[in-house]
Design a protein around this motif. Structure first.
Motif, PDB file in Angstrom:
ATOM      1  N   ILE A  32       1.134  -0.648  -0.128  1.00  0.00           N
ATOM      2  CA  ILE A  32       0.403   0.439   0.173  1.00  0.00           C
ATOM      3  C   ILE A  32       1.214   1.633  -0.031  1.00  0.00           C
ATOM      4  O   ILE A  32       2.215   1.246   1.078  1.00  0.00           O
ATOM      5  N   ALA A  33       0.409   2.049  -1.386  1.00  0.00           N
ATOM      6  CA  ALA A  33       1.953   3.135  -1.099  1.00  0.00           C
ATOM      7  C   ALA A  33       1.251   5.060  -0.772  1.00  0.00           C
ATOM      8  O   ALA A  33       1.867   5.729  -0.529  1.00  0.00           O
ATOM      9  N   ALA A  34      -0.899   3.918  -0.608  1.00  0.00           N
ATOM     10  CA  ALA A  34      -1.139   5.483   0.228  1.00  0.00           C
ATOM     11  C   ALA A  34      -2.703   5.623   0.156  1.00  0.00           C
ATOM     12  O   ALA A  34      -3.613   4.250  -0.506  1.00  0.00           O
ATOM     13  N   ILE A  35      -3.034   6.211   1.778  1.00  0.00           N
ATOM     14  CA  ILE A  35      -4.489   5.615   1.505  1.00  0.00           C
ATOM     15  C   ILE A  35      -5.308   6.772   1.340  1.00  0.00           C
ATOM     16  O   ILE A  35      -4.901   8.512   2.784  1.00  0.00           O
ATOM     17  N   ASP A  36      -5.574   7.722   0.740  1.00  0.00           N
ATOM     18  CA  ASP A  36      -6.317   8.822   0.359  1.00  0.00           C
ATOM     19  C   ASP A  36      -7.743   9.393   1.310  1.00  0.00           C
ATOM     20  O   ASP A  36      -7.710  10.284   1.160  1.00  0.00           O
ATOM     21  N   GLY A  37      -8.623   7.906   1.378  1.00  0.00           N
ATOM     22  CA  GLY A  37      -9.508   8.251   1.059  1.00  0.00           C
ATOM     23  C   GLY A  37     -10.103   6.936   2.469  1.00  0.00           C
ATOM     24  O   GLY A  37      -9.653   6.290   2.026  1.00  0.00           O
ATOM     25  N   PRO A  38     -11.545   7.057   2.649  1.00  0.00           N
ATOM     26  CA  PRO A  38     -12.399   6.159   3.458  1.00  0.00           C
ATOM     27  C   PRO A  38     -12.500   5.071   2.381  1.00  0.00           C
ATOM     28  O   PRO A  38     -12.234   3.054   2.342  1.00  0.00           O
ATOM     29  N   LEU A  43      -2.144   1.230  -4.394  1.00  0.00           N
ATOM     30  CA  LEU A  43      -1.465   0.482  -4.067  1.00  0.00           C
ATOM     31  C   LEU A  43       0.115   0.412  -5.224  1.00  0.00           C
ATOM     32  O   LEU A  43       0.099   0.907  -6.156  1.00  0.00           O
ATOM     33  N   SER A  44       1.430  -0.426  -4.541  1.00  0.00           N
ATOM     34  CA  SER A  44       2.918   0.242  -4.968  1.00  0.00           C
ATOM     35  C   SER A  44       3.500  -1.096  -5.413  1.00  0.00           C
ATOM     36  O   SER A  44       3.484  -2.087  -4.592  1.00  0.00           O
ATOM     37  N   GLY A  45       4.046  -1.509  -6.771  1.00  0.00           N
ATOM     38  CA  GLY A  45       5.352  -3.091  -6.196  1.00  0.00           C
ATOM     39  C   GLY A  45       5.329  -3.419  -8.492  1.00  0.00           C
ATOM     40  O   GLY A  45       5.370  -2.329  -9.688  1.00  0.00           O
ATOM     41  N   ASP A  46       5.435  -4.247  -8.211  1.00  0.00           N
ATOM     42  CA  ASP A  46       5.295  -5.368  -9.359  1.00  0.00           C
ATOM     43  C   ASP A  46       4.236  -4.818 -10.449  1.00  0.00           C
ATOM     44  O   ASP A  46       2.699  -5.344  -9.855  1.00  0.00           O
ATOM     45  N   ARG A  47       4.310  -5.070 -11.790  1.00  0.00           N
ATOM     46  CA  ARG A  47       3.355  -4.695 -12.342  1.00  0.00           C
ATOM     47  C   ARG A  47       2.541  -5.252 -12.822  1.00  0.00           C
ATOM     48  O   ARG A  47       1.459  -5.855 -13.617  1.00  0.00           O
ATOM     49  N   GLY A  48       3.692  -6.428 -12.816  1.00  0.00           N
ATOM     50  CA  GLY A  48       2.688  -7.272 -13.561  1.00  0.00           C
ATOM     51  C   GLY A  48       1.828  -8.400 -12.390  1.00  0.00           C
ATOM     52  O   GLY A  48       0.024  -8.411 -12.626  1.00  0.00           O
ATOM     53  N   ALA A  49       1.840  -7.985 -11.063  1.00  0.00           N
ATOM     54  CA  ALA A  49       1.481  -8.610  -9.958  1.00  0.00           C
ATOM     55  C   ALA A  49       0.313  -7.467  -9.798  1.00  0.00           C
ATOM     56  O   ALA A  49      -0.868  -8.298  -9.569  1.00  0.00           O
ATOM     57  N   ALA A  72       7.940   2.306  -8.451  1.00  0.00           N
ATOM     58  CA  ALA A  72       7.017   2.263  -7.246  1.00  0.00           C
ATOM     59  C   ALA A  72       7.229   2.892  -6.072  1.00  0.00           C
ATOM     60  O   ALA A  72       8.072   2.408  -5.198  1.00  0.00           O
ATOM     61  N   CYS A  73       6.821   3.665  -6.135  1.00  0.00           N
ATOM     62  CA  CYS A  73       7.192   4.548  -4.645  1.00  0.00           C
ATOM     63  C   CYS A  73       6.066   4.532  -3.788  1.00  0.00           C
ATOM     64  O   CYS A  73       5.003   3.478  -3.669  1.00  0.00           O
ATOM     65  N   HIS A  74       7.228   4.519  -2.060  1.00  0.00           N
ATOM     66  CA  HIS A  74       6.034   4.225  -1.351  1.00  0.00           C
ATOM     67  C   HIS A  74       6.802   3.016  -1.140  1.00  0.00           C
ATOM     68  O   HIS A  74       5.233   1.663  -1.143  1.00  0.00           O
ATOM     69  N   SER A  75       7.711   1.955  -1.177  1.00  0.00           N
ATOM     70  CA  SER A  75       7.574   0.089  -1.351  1.00  0.00           C
ATOM     71  C   SER A  75       9.211   0.346  -1.717  1.00  0.00           C
ATOM     72  O   SER A  75       9.834   0.914  -0.999  1.00  0.00           O
ATOM     73  N   PRO A  76       9.365  -1.189  -1.282  1.00  0.00           N
ATOM     74  CA  PRO A  76      10.551  -1.578  -1.081  1.00  0.00           C
ATOM     75  C   PRO A  76      11.190  -1.192  -2.032  1.00  0.00           C
ATOM     76  O   PRO A  76      12.390  -1.290  -1.763  1.00  0.00           O
ATOM     77  N   ALA A  77      10.509  -1.082  -3.134  1.00  0.00           N
ATOM     78  CA  ALA A  77      11.775  -0.905  -4.288  1.00  0.00           C
ATOM     79  C   ALA A  77      12.654   0.713  -4.031  1.00  0.00           C
ATOM     80  O   ALA A  77      13.917   0.736  -4.757  1.00  0.00           O
ATOM     81  N   MET A  78      12.216   1.738  -2.975  1.00  0.00           N
ATOM     82  CA  MET A  78      12.770   2.351  -2.798  1.00  0.00           C
ATOM     83  C   MET A  78      14.033   2.379  -2.201  1.00  0.00           C
ATOM     84  O   MET A  78      15.124   3.587  -1.783  1.00  0.00           O
ATOM     85  N   ASP A  79      14.292   1.124  -1.748  1.00  0.00           N
ATOM     86  CA  ASP A  79      14.878   1.000  -1.099  1.00  0.00           C
ATOM     87  C   ASP A  79      16.693   0.948  -1.481  1.00  0.00           C
ATOM     88  O   ASP A  79      17.732   1.341  -0.814  1.00  0.00           O
ATOM     89  N   ARG A  80      16.601   1.347  -2.426  1.00  0.00           N
ATOM     90  CA  ARG A  80      17.483   1.406  -3.578  1.00  0.00           C
ATOM     91  C   ARG A  80      18.488   2.839  -3.437  1.00  0.00           C
ATOM     92  O   ARG A  80      19.391   2.208  -3.430  1.00  0.00           O
ATOM     93  N   ILE A  81      17.894   3.735  -3.208  1.00  0.00           N
ATOM     94  CA  ILE A  81      18.242   5.016  -3.452  1.00  0.00           C
ATOM     95  C   ILE A  81      17.836   5.479  -2.060  1.00  0.00           C
ATOM     96  O   ILE A  81      18.984   6.856  -1.442  1.00  0.00           O
ATOM     97  N   ARG A  82      18.212   4.504  -0.727  1.00  0.00           N
ATOM     98  CA  ARG A  82      17.887   5.644   0.782  1.00  0.00           C
ATOM     99  C   ARG A  82      18.917   6.386   1.290  1.00  0.00           C
ATOM    100  O   ARG A  82      19.651   7.275   1.560  1.00  0.00           O
ATOM    101  N   ASP A  83      20.069   5.349   0.939  1.00  0.00           N
ATOM    102  CA  ASP A  83      21.356   5.556   1.507  1.00  0.00           C
ATOM    103  C   ASP A  83      22.169   7.361   0.781  1.00  0.00           C
ATOM    104  O   ASP A  83      22.278   8.380   1.493  1.00  0.00           O
ATOM    105  N   GLU A  84      21.694   7.148  -0.712  1.00  0.00           N
ATOM    106  CA  GLU A  84      22.082   8.544  -1.729  1.00  0.00           C
ATOM    107  C   GLU A  84      21.198   9.651  -1.491  1.00  0.00           C
ATOM    108  O   GLU A  84      21.547  10.742  -1.451  1.00  0.00           O
ATOM    109  N   LEU A  85      19.960   9.326  -0.948  1.00  0.00           N
ATOM    110  CA  LEU A  85      19.004  10.314  -0.162  1.00  0.00           C
ATOM    111  C   LEU A  85      19.304  10.795   1.108  1.00  0.00           C
ATOM    112  O   LEU A  85      19.359  12.254   1.117  1.00  0.00           O
ATOM    113  N   LEU A  86      19.121   9.965   2.061  1.00  0.00           N
ATOM    114  CA  LEU A  86      19.980  10.815   3.032  1.00  0.00           C
ATOM    115  C   LEU A  86      21.416  11.848   3.129  1.00  0.00           C
ATOM    116  O   LEU A  86      20.904  12.119   3.494  1.00  0.00           O
ATOM    117  N   ALA A  87      22.053  10.736   2.164  1.00  0.00           N
ATOM    118  CA  ALA A  87      23.530  11.766   2.023  1.00  0.00           C
ATOM    119  C   ALA A  87      22.636  13.059   1.769  1.00  0.00           C
ATOM    120  O   ALA A  87      23.256  13.796   1.380  1.00  0.00           O
TER     121      ALA A  87
END
Length: 301
Positions: A32-38, A43-49, A72-87
């Motif tokens: 789940i990438a965002a909870i916009d309303g009731p 959803l975010s992730g693998d396009r095939g799924a 795939a924003c707001h998902s585990p796919a973003m972990d690849r840029i964690r260190d670069e973003l924090l730096a």
């Protein structure tokens, strides 16, 4: 984030957060990438799924729409840029907030200093809890929402949040795709003014001087002289769909127009292939005429 292009996709669906969690519990590579309303989440992730899930939802007539982009924003796919973003954001020095800032990646409002690199990483990696932020704003008494952007995207979600809380409110969009921008901005300003917000006219017209107009003594007198019988015709008022409307005569007389355009069910009664007004219709008209003559009258066959 450009390095992540092709890492996945994002799908907006018409489900509640709980229903979405149940849907993806057994689906690998989707979060789940965002909870916009009731009843609206992203959803975010693998396009095939996600494509397989979209087909299931379409078969159940549940709204599901792709969002533009291949990340795939707001998902585990973003972990690849964690260190670069924090730096990259390590030198951020947030100042104290001058206005209430309701957060979507943390609870409550921001004081300011906590909006450091770590917060913005969570803002990229974790789900966007938009609904929770709007709910807190509603609880704080906010009733007018202005969505800043090139086209309204979340206005419907805000309206759903207001409805779920039973709260009155107004949602205004700043711009709309394909419409002249100056006109849309002025229309938004007019809508905010009509909603009761104070406008900084000196900012809008810095070279001029504004003065309040004198009040106008509206006299709310009505001079409508339409007779009741004419009003019945103009408004299409009838005492009964078959009996029609009573005429202003001494003897009780009703006037009705019977045709199958206004009452299509009459075409169900046919003789020799042609629709014929049924005897039950005559009885219904007679019974209704007796009832209309006054309260307490009984009708028996």
């Amino acid at each position: 984030m450009h390095a992540l292009v092709g890492s996945g996709a994002m799908l907006a669906v018409g489900l509640s957060e709980a229903a979405a969690e149940a849907r993806i519990a057994a689906v690998a590579g989707v979060a789940i990438a965002a909870i916009d309303g009731p009843r609206s989440v992203t959803l975010s992730g693998d396009r095939g799924a996600l494509d397989a899930l979209r087909a299931q939802l379409a078969a159940e007539q549940v709204a599901a729409q792709w969002l533009p982009g291949a990340i795939a924003c707001h998902s585990p796919a973003m972990d690849r840029i964690r260190d670069e973003l924090l730096a990259s954001l390590a030198d951020l020095r947030p100042r104290p907030a001058a206005l209430p800032l309701y957060l979507t990646a943390a609870e409550g409002t921001a004081g300011g200093p906590e909006l450091d690199a770590a917060y913005w990483w969570r803002n990229v990696r974790d789900p966007v809890r938009f609904r929770a932020a709007i709910d807190r704003m509603i609880d704080a008494g906010c009733g007018v929402f202005l969505e800043l952007g090139p086209h309204p995207v979340l206005g419907g979600a805000i309206a759903d949040c207001l409805a779920a809380r039973g709260a009155d409110g107004r949602v205004v969009a700043s711009l709309r795709r394909g419409e002249p921008e100056p006109r849309e901005v002025m229309a938004s300003l007019a809508a905010l003014h009509a909603a009761g917000l104070d406008i900084a006219w000196d900012e809008l017209y810095p070279a001029g001087r504004t003065v309040p107009l004198p009040g106008y003594p509206w006299k709310r007198d009505r001079y409508w002289t339409e007779p009741a019988a004419v009003a019945q015709v103009r408004l299409g008022q009838r005492d009964h769909e078959l009996l029609g409307r009573r005429l202003p005569t001494i003897e009780p007389v009703w006037e009705a127009r019977i045709d199958i355009e206004q009452l299509p069910y009459l075409a169900d009664h046919r003789l020799g292939g042609s629709p014929v007004f049924p005897a039950a219709g005559h009885l219904a008209m007679a019974a209704q005429a007796v009832r209309a003559l006054g309260p307490g009258r009984c009708v028996a066959l």
